[in-house]
Design a protein around this motif. Structure first.
Motif, PDB file in Angstrom:
ATOM      1  N   LYS A   1       1.129  -8.163  56.636  1.00 29.68           N
ATOM      2  CA  LYS A   1      -0.051  -8.025  56.350  1.00 29.68           C
ATOM      3  C   LYS A   1      -0.694  -7.405  54.882  1.00 29.68           C
ATOM      4  CE  LYS A   1      -1.317  -7.298  61.147  1.00 29.68           C
ATOM      5  NZ  LYS A   1      -1.846  -8.390  61.428  1.00 29.68           N
ATOM      6  N   GLU A   2       0.567  -7.124  54.099  1.00 27.74           N
ATOM      7  CA  GLU A   2       0.187  -6.626  53.040  1.00 27.74           C
ATOM      8  C   GLU A   2       0.284  -7.602  51.895  1.00 27.74           C
ATOM      9  OE1 GLU A   2       2.864  -3.177  52.179  1.00 27.74           O
ATOM     10  OE2 GLU A   2       2.094  -2.168  53.999  1.00 27.74           O
TER      11      GLU A   2
ATOM     12  N   ILE B   1      11.297 -31.919  54.841  1.00 26.82           N
ATOM     13  CA  ILE B   1      10.404 -30.788  55.718  1.00 26.82           C
ATOM     14  C   ILE B   1      11.253 -29.474  55.872  1.00 26.82           C
ATOM     15  CG2 ILE B   1       9.246 -30.267  57.935  1.00 26.82           C
ATOM     16  CD1 ILE B   1       9.614 -33.270  58.423  1.00 26.82           C
ATOM     17  N   PRO B   2      11.385 -28.588  54.625  1.00 25.00           N
ATOM     18  CA  PRO B   2      12.360 -27.457  54.651  1.00 25.00           C
ATOM     19  C   PRO B   2      11.969 -26.308  55.215  1.00 25.00           C
ATOM     20  CG  PRO B   2      11.006 -27.811  52.522  1.00 25.00           C
ATOM     21  CD  PRO B   2      10.736 -29.050  53.186  1.00 25.00           C
ATOM     22  N   GLY B   3      12.466 -25.530  55.868  1.00 21.69           N
ATOM     23  CA  GLY B   3      12.246 -24.611  56.841  1.00 21.69           C
ATOM     24  C   GLY B   3      11.960 -24.860  58.291  1.00 21.69           C
ATOM     25  N   LEU B   4      12.160 -26.126  58.667  1.00 22.58           N
ATOM     26  CA  LEU B   4      12.021 -26.431  60.168  1.00 22.58           C
ATOM     27  C   LEU B   4      13.211 -26.846  60.704  1.00 22.58           C
ATOM     28  CD1 LEU B   4       8.962 -26.718  58.818  1.00 22.58           C
ATOM     29  CD2 LEU B   4       8.644 -28.093  60.601  1.00 22.58           C
ATOM     30  N   ASP B   5      13.412 -26.922  61.939  1.00 20.44           N
ATOM     31  CA  ASP B   5      14.403 -27.553  62.738  1.00 20.44           C
ATOM     32  C   ASP B   5      13.935 -28.612  63.264  1.00 20.44           C
ATOM     33  OD1 ASP B   5      16.037 -25.260  62.211  1.00 20.44           O
ATOM     34  OD2 ASP B   5      15.316 -24.051  63.562  1.00 20.44           O
ATOM     35  N   GLU B   6      14.990 -29.590  63.936  1.00 23.20           N
ATOM     36  CA  GLU B   6      14.476 -30.652  64.766  1.00 23.20           C
ATOM     37  C   GLU B   6      13.710 -30.442  65.921  1.00 23.20           C
ATOM     38  OE1 GLU B   6      18.797 -29.914  65.573  1.00 23.20           O
ATOM     39  OE2 GLU B   6      17.970 -30.262  63.738  1.00 23.20           O
TER      40      GLU B   6
ATOM     41  N   ARG C   1       3.188 -20.872  50.138  1.00 28.19           N
ATOM     42  CA  ARG C   1       3.932 -21.321  51.087  1.00 28.19           C
ATOM     43  C   ARG C   1       2.990 -21.891  52.165  1.00 28.19           C
ATOM     44  NH1 ARG C   1       8.741 -17.588  53.209  1.00 28.19           N
ATOM     45  NH2 ARG C   1       9.210 -19.716  54.010  1.00 28.19           N
ATOM     46  N   PHE C   2       3.473 -23.329  52.749  1.00 24.86           N
ATOM     47  CA  PHE C   2       2.528 -23.778  53.640  1.00 24.86           C
ATOM     48  C   PHE C   2       3.035 -23.337  55.187  1.00 24.86           C
ATOM     49  CE2 PHE C   2       2.261 -27.235  56.833  1.00 24.86           C
ATOM     50  CZ  PHE C   2       1.203 -27.470  56.766  1.00 24.86           C
ATOM     51  N   TYR C   3       2.201 -22.934  55.991  1.00 25.66           N
ATOM     52  CA  TYR C   3       2.017 -22.777  57.243  1.00 25.66           C
ATOM     53  C   TYR C   3       1.083 -23.315  57.971  1.00 25.66           C
ATOM     54  CZ  TYR C   3       5.100 -18.890  55.558  1.00 25.66           C
ATOM     55  OH  TYR C   3       5.963 -18.063  55.103  1.00 25.66           O
TER      56      TYR C   3
ATOM     57  N   ARG D   1       5.818 -22.456  61.503  1.00 29.99           N
ATOM     58  CA  ARG D   1       5.198 -21.108  61.686  1.00 29.99           C
ATOM     59  C   ARG D   1       5.649 -19.916  60.484  1.00 29.99           C
ATOM     60  NH1 ARG D   1       7.109 -23.417  66.515  1.00 29.99           N
ATOM     61  NH2 ARG D   1       5.338 -23.667  67.891  1.00 29.99           N
ATOM     62  N   SER D   2       5.147 -18.873  60.268  1.00 31.22           N
ATOM     63  CA  SER D   2       5.530 -17.924  59.308  1.00 31.22           C
ATOM     64  C   SER D   2       6.671 -17.033  59.979  1.00 31.22           C
ATOM     65  CB  SER D   2       4.146 -16.876  59.152  1.00 31.22           C
ATOM     66  OG  SER D   2       4.711 -15.943  58.451  1.00 31.22           O
TER      67      SER D   2
END
Length: 169
Positions: A112-113, A82-87, A119-121, A106-107
């Motif tokens: 907006k550009e 689960i990269p990019g997340l915290d516990e 990437r998955f959000y 979350r992003s």
């Protein structure tokens, strides 16, 4: 008639090179039909028996987060990337023999550009049926460097059910 006459790609008359394709492979409509069928098979196989949840499909047949499960004599170990997340962003639940991993990614920016992103959000939930009785009070979950590891010790009853069967030669 010999066995070679039954093989369609091996037939050749005289000094001709053997045919590499069967007759139906030369027909573009049959090739298109076969590819469309394969495409639909791949798409519907990825639904895991039901309609997909939001964010459940990142690639055909793959749910997120990806997991690795090892079933040993005394424990079951589930490892999820689960990269990019915290516990604090991940929730681990055990209910009626089903391990549930859920959370939300979350992003970081409101760009907006942005024209394209792979990437998955969003929210995710992964349910893993264990199939054996575990000691719920001894379950251990650890999160380090984007990898969640859940160790589920099997109950004494579940360990005693395993019976090695001798193979006779």
């Amino acid at each position: 008639m010999g066995v070679r006459d039954l093989i369609p790609w091996g037939r050749s008359a005289g000094n001709e090179a053997p045919a590499l394709y069967r007759d139906e492979d030369r027909n573009p409509f049959l090739s298109l039909h076969r590819e469309v069928n394969r495409l639909f098979d791949d798409v519907f196989r990825s639904f895991d028996g039901g309609w997909p949840r939001y964010g459940a499909l990142t690639a055909p047949g793959v749910s997120w987060p990806t997991v690795e499960i090892s079933d040993k004599d005394k424990e079951i170990k589930v490892t999820a990337e689960i990269p990019g997340l915290d516990e604090k962003d991940v929730e681990v639940l055990l209910d009626d023999g089903v391990l549930t991993l859920r959370g939300e990614k979350r992003s970081e920016t409101e760009d907006k550009e942005r024209q394209f992103s792979e990437r998955f959000y969003g929210r995710f939930e992964r349910r893993i049926p264990l199939g054996v009785e575990v000691e719920e009070d001894r379950v251990d979950a650890r999160f380090k460097n984007g990898v969640l590891t859940v160790t589920l010790p099997k109950s004494a009853k579940a360990q005693s059910r395993v019976k090695r069967i001798a193979i006779k030669g």
